[in-house]
Design a protein around this motif. Structure first.
Motif, PDB file in Angstrom:
ATOM      1  N   PRO A 243      -4.142  -0.361  -3.782  1.00  0.00           N
ATOM      2  CA  PRO A 243      -3.480   0.212  -2.606  1.00  0.00           C
ATOM      3  C   PRO A 243      -2.024  -0.205  -2.445  1.00  0.00           C
ATOM      4  O   PRO A 243      -1.313   0.390  -1.625  1.00  0.00           O
ATOM      5  CB  PRO A 243      -4.330  -0.317  -1.436  1.00  0.00           C
ATOM      6  N   THR A 244      -1.555  -1.198  -3.190  1.00  0.00           N
ATOM      7  CA  THR A 244      -0.168  -1.651  -3.050  1.00  0.00           C
ATOM      8  C   THR A 244       0.801  -0.805  -3.866  1.00  0.00           C
ATOM      9  O   THR A 244       2.015  -0.954  -3.719  1.00  0.00           O
ATOM     10  CB  THR A 244      -0.015  -3.114  -3.510  1.00  0.00           C
ATOM     11  N   GLN A 249      -0.402   5.814  -5.127  1.00  0.00           N
ATOM     12  CA  GLN A 249      -0.539   6.575  -3.884  1.00  0.00           C
ATOM     13  C   GLN A 249       0.005   7.986  -4.057  1.00  0.00           C
ATOM     14  O   GLN A 249      -0.584   8.962  -3.578  1.00  0.00           O
ATOM     15  CB  GLN A 249       0.180   5.863  -2.742  1.00  0.00           C
ATOM     16  N   PHE A 275      -3.043  -5.976   2.722  1.00  0.00           N
ATOM     17  CA  PHE A 275      -2.457  -4.720   2.268  1.00  0.00           C
ATOM     18  C   PHE A 275      -2.239  -3.778   3.451  1.00  0.00           C
ATOM     19  O   PHE A 275      -3.026  -3.746   4.398  1.00  0.00           O
ATOM     20  CB  PHE A 275      -3.363  -4.010   1.260  1.00  0.00           C
ATOM     21  N   THR A 278      -3.583   2.718   4.118  1.00  0.00           N
ATOM     22  CA  THR A 278      -3.062   3.977   3.589  1.00  0.00           C
ATOM     23  C   THR A 278      -4.127   5.052   3.705  1.00  0.00           C
ATOM     24  O   THR A 278      -5.317   4.766   3.586  1.00  0.00           O
ATOM     25  CB  THR A 278      -2.657   3.820   2.115  1.00  0.00           C
ATOM     26  N   THR A 280      -3.972   7.661   1.662  1.00  0.00           N
ATOM     27  CA  THR A 280      -3.913   8.361   0.377  1.00  0.00           C
ATOM     28  C   THR A 280      -5.173   8.145  -0.448  1.00  0.00           C
ATOM     29  O   THR A 280      -5.461   8.925  -1.350  1.00  0.00           O
ATOM     30  CB  THR A 280      -2.709   7.876  -0.451  1.00  0.00           C
ATOM     31  N   MET A 281      -5.908   7.081  -0.159  1.00  0.00           N
ATOM     32  CA  MET A 281      -7.091   6.714  -0.938  1.00  0.00           C
ATOM     33  C   MET A 281      -8.114   6.054  -0.017  1.00  0.00           C
ATOM     34  O   MET A 281      -7.821   5.756   1.144  1.00  0.00           O
ATOM     35  CB  MET A 281      -6.706   5.773  -2.088  1.00  0.00           C
ATOM     36  N   PRO A 283     -10.205   2.725   0.168  1.00  0.00           N
ATOM     37  CA  PRO A 283     -10.554   1.388  -0.327  1.00  0.00           C
ATOM     38  C   PRO A 283     -11.931   0.965   0.198  1.00  0.00           C
ATOM     39  O   PRO A 283     -12.233   1.152   1.372  1.00  0.00           O
ATOM     40  CB  PRO A 283      -9.448   0.493   0.235  1.00  0.00           C
ATOM     41  N   PHE A 302      -6.767  -2.572   5.508  1.00  0.00           N
ATOM     42  CA  PHE A 302      -6.707  -1.441   4.588  1.00  0.00           C
ATOM     43  C   PHE A 302      -8.090  -0.904   4.223  1.00  0.00           C
ATOM     44  O   PHE A 302      -8.217   0.231   3.736  1.00  0.00           O
ATOM     45  CB  PHE A 302      -5.969  -1.845   3.307  1.00  0.00           C
ATOM     46  N   SER A 331     -17.146   0.655  -4.917  1.00  0.00           N
ATOM     47  CA  SER A 331     -16.249   1.808  -4.911  1.00  0.00           C
ATOM     48  C   SER A 331     -16.871   3.054  -5.547  1.00  0.00           C
ATOM     49  O   SER A 331     -16.859   4.132  -4.940  1.00  0.00           O
ATOM     50  CB  SER A 331     -14.935   1.432  -5.603  1.00  0.00           C
TER      51      SER A 331
END
Length: 491
Positions: A243-244, A249, A275, A278, A280-281, A283, A302, A331
């Motif tokens: 995520p960083t 992203q 973190f 976001t 965008t994804m 986690p 996050f 995941s």
């Protein structure tokens, strides 16, 4: 792309630039001689190359169909280049091409049943959906194509590390992740993946260094772009610190623009990673059989979801099976549930799928979203039921406006155009119109453009932006009039 990646990987593997602030438990390093950047939409390659050259870069290559570039720089100048370009208004980001380890713990001799299947109610969900028609991209160390519990579900993949089609598993991790997500079900063999009728797209992003498996952000972004262009609806990356990365992203947004979702591991360092959250994804942190946070699981604001990650029985390279621990396996379990949802209702947008996963998750810990479990532990049966009962198609248009340049302002040369775009289901594309003609399109947030005003006559010119959502709804901003004043020497 093959030559630049192969050359730089050789340098980075042998001459590693270590981040001395990293803890001993999480070694981190970055590639020598290259950085990752993304120019704003609207810049021509000629202008981009000139900016690179002016800042000391050597050459650059795009990652597939995305707008992410790998920029070759003198060894030792990586940080300086990032600092220069990340403050340049004509670039979305610039970052080091970090290498991060897999998010798995040591193999566990656990040989019990697949407790996680019942825990997330996947067996109930299978009455309505088993993932048929959905392809899950496993971005990892490759997949053992000869494994009897995987071979029938495999489709063609890509080796983003070597830029070829060899997706053999170089360290065993990818085969375990693939089986967790989509080992074949109802075949009288071994184990059943959560989405046992989904297809597996192996994308090798990893390399082995000092006996450990690592992947660069560049190979993640390259592999994710390739997967999006080749039909993957779900993607999984089970590596630390994903995520960083702004590059990943951006690639995740590209996947979303094509109807897909990225799932990533929270990490296995038993700490608050800090973190930045976001959208965008997704986690995912790890839970145990009692719905408590697994002792090794990282956490933080996050985290969006949680899933079983302790004693997960799955496929192993060489044709066998074994028990494993780690958010590496939480995941793909969550990713596979997304595949079940998409299979149950193929017209759902990525944002709708994500909302269903969040809204149907079993809330654990503090009420609502929390740092340990996100919105809760994934619930396959509830998610599939919600997918089948999903409302009619989206008819709400986005909203969009130009923030800068302000109307009537005088501009010249390259002009950074900042804007605000939002939608209840998510914006997927923004077009820039100059004097009524579309001159550039941007498909990844944060949306914005760099416009070369030398392409129009001096004087008043009109700017407008159009935002689109996944359903095709659109909104056009108020027209902004700017005064172009380019001299003969303007570039």
């Amino acid at each position: 792309m093959k030559q630049i990646i192969a050359h730089c990987l050789a340098i980075a593997t042998l001459s590693t630039a270590f981040n001395t602030s990293a803890s001993a438990a999480q070694p981190e390093f970055f590639a020598s001689g290259r950085v990752l950047v993304e120019p704003r939409a609207g810049l021509t390659m000629e202008v981009v190359s000139q900016i690179f050259k002016e800042n000391g870069g050597n050459r650059a290559h795009k990652l597939g169909q995305s707008n992410i570039h790998v920029l070759v720089v003198p060894v030792g100048a990586e940080r300086a280049m990032v600092n220069k370009l990340k403050h340049n208004p004509h670039f979305k980001f610039a970052e080091l091409d970090r290498a991060v380890p897999v998010a798995t713990t040591a193999n566990d001799p656990y040989l019990g049943s697949e407790w996680h299947i019942n825990k997330i109610a996947a067996n109930t969900a299978w009455d309505s959906s088993q993932g048929a028609g959905v392809t899950i991209a496993i971005l990892d160390s490759g997949v053992d194509s000869g494994h009897a519990d995987l071979a029938g579900n495999l489709v063609a993949g890509y080796n983003a590390y070597d830029d070829n089609t060899n997706t053999a598993d170089v360290c065993g991790h990818g085969t375990k992740v693939a089986g967790t997500a989509a080992a074949i079900s109802n075949n009288a063999l071994g184990v059943a993946g959560v989405a046992g009728r989904a297809k597996i797209m192996p994308i090798r992003i990893a390399f082995v260094s000092a006996g450990s498996c690592y992947a660069y952000f560049s190979t993640m972004a390259s592999g994710l772009t390739w997967a999006a262009d080749h039909g993957a609806r779900v993607a999984n990356i089970s590596y630390a610190s994903v995520p960083t990365s702004s590059a990943v992203q951006s690639a995740a947004n590209y996947l979303r623009s094509k109807g897909g979702l990225l799932f990533v591991s929270a990490g296995n360092y038993n700490r608050n990673e800090g973190f930045t959250p976001t959208n965008t994804m997704v986690p995912v942190s790890a839970t145990d059989p009692n719905d408590a946070r697994a002792s090794f699981s990282s956490y933080g604001a996050f985290v969006a979801l949680s899933a079983p990650g302790l004693g997960i029985y799955t496929t192993v390279s060489g044709g066998g099976y074994g028990g494993v621990n780690g958010t590496s396996f939480s995941s793909p379990i969550a990713a596979a549930v997304a595949a079940l949802v998409m299979s149950a209702n193929p017209v759902l947008t990525p944002d709708q799928v994500q909302d269903i996963l969040f809204n149907t998750a079993i809330d654990l810990g503090t009420a609502g979203r929390d740092i340990y479990f996100g919105f809760g532990r994934v619930n396959a049966a509830g998610a599939v039921a919600a997918a089948l009962a999903a409302p009619a198609a989206d008819t709400v248009a986005p909203t969009v406006s130009i923030l800068s340049p302000e109307g009537s302002i005088t501009v010249s040369g390259l002009v950074a155009i900042d804007l605000a775009a939002s939608d209840d289901k998510g914006v997927v594309r923004v077009d820039l119109k100059v004097n009524g003609t579309v001159v550039a399109s941007d498909t990844s947030a944060p949306y914005g453009f760099s416009w070369n005003s030398n392409g129009v006559a001096n004087g008043m010119n009109s700017l407008a932006v159009i935002a689109y959502d996944a359903a095709g709804n659109a909104d056009t901003s108020t027209v902004s009039q700017v005064n172009v004043a380019n001299g003969a020497a303007s570039r």
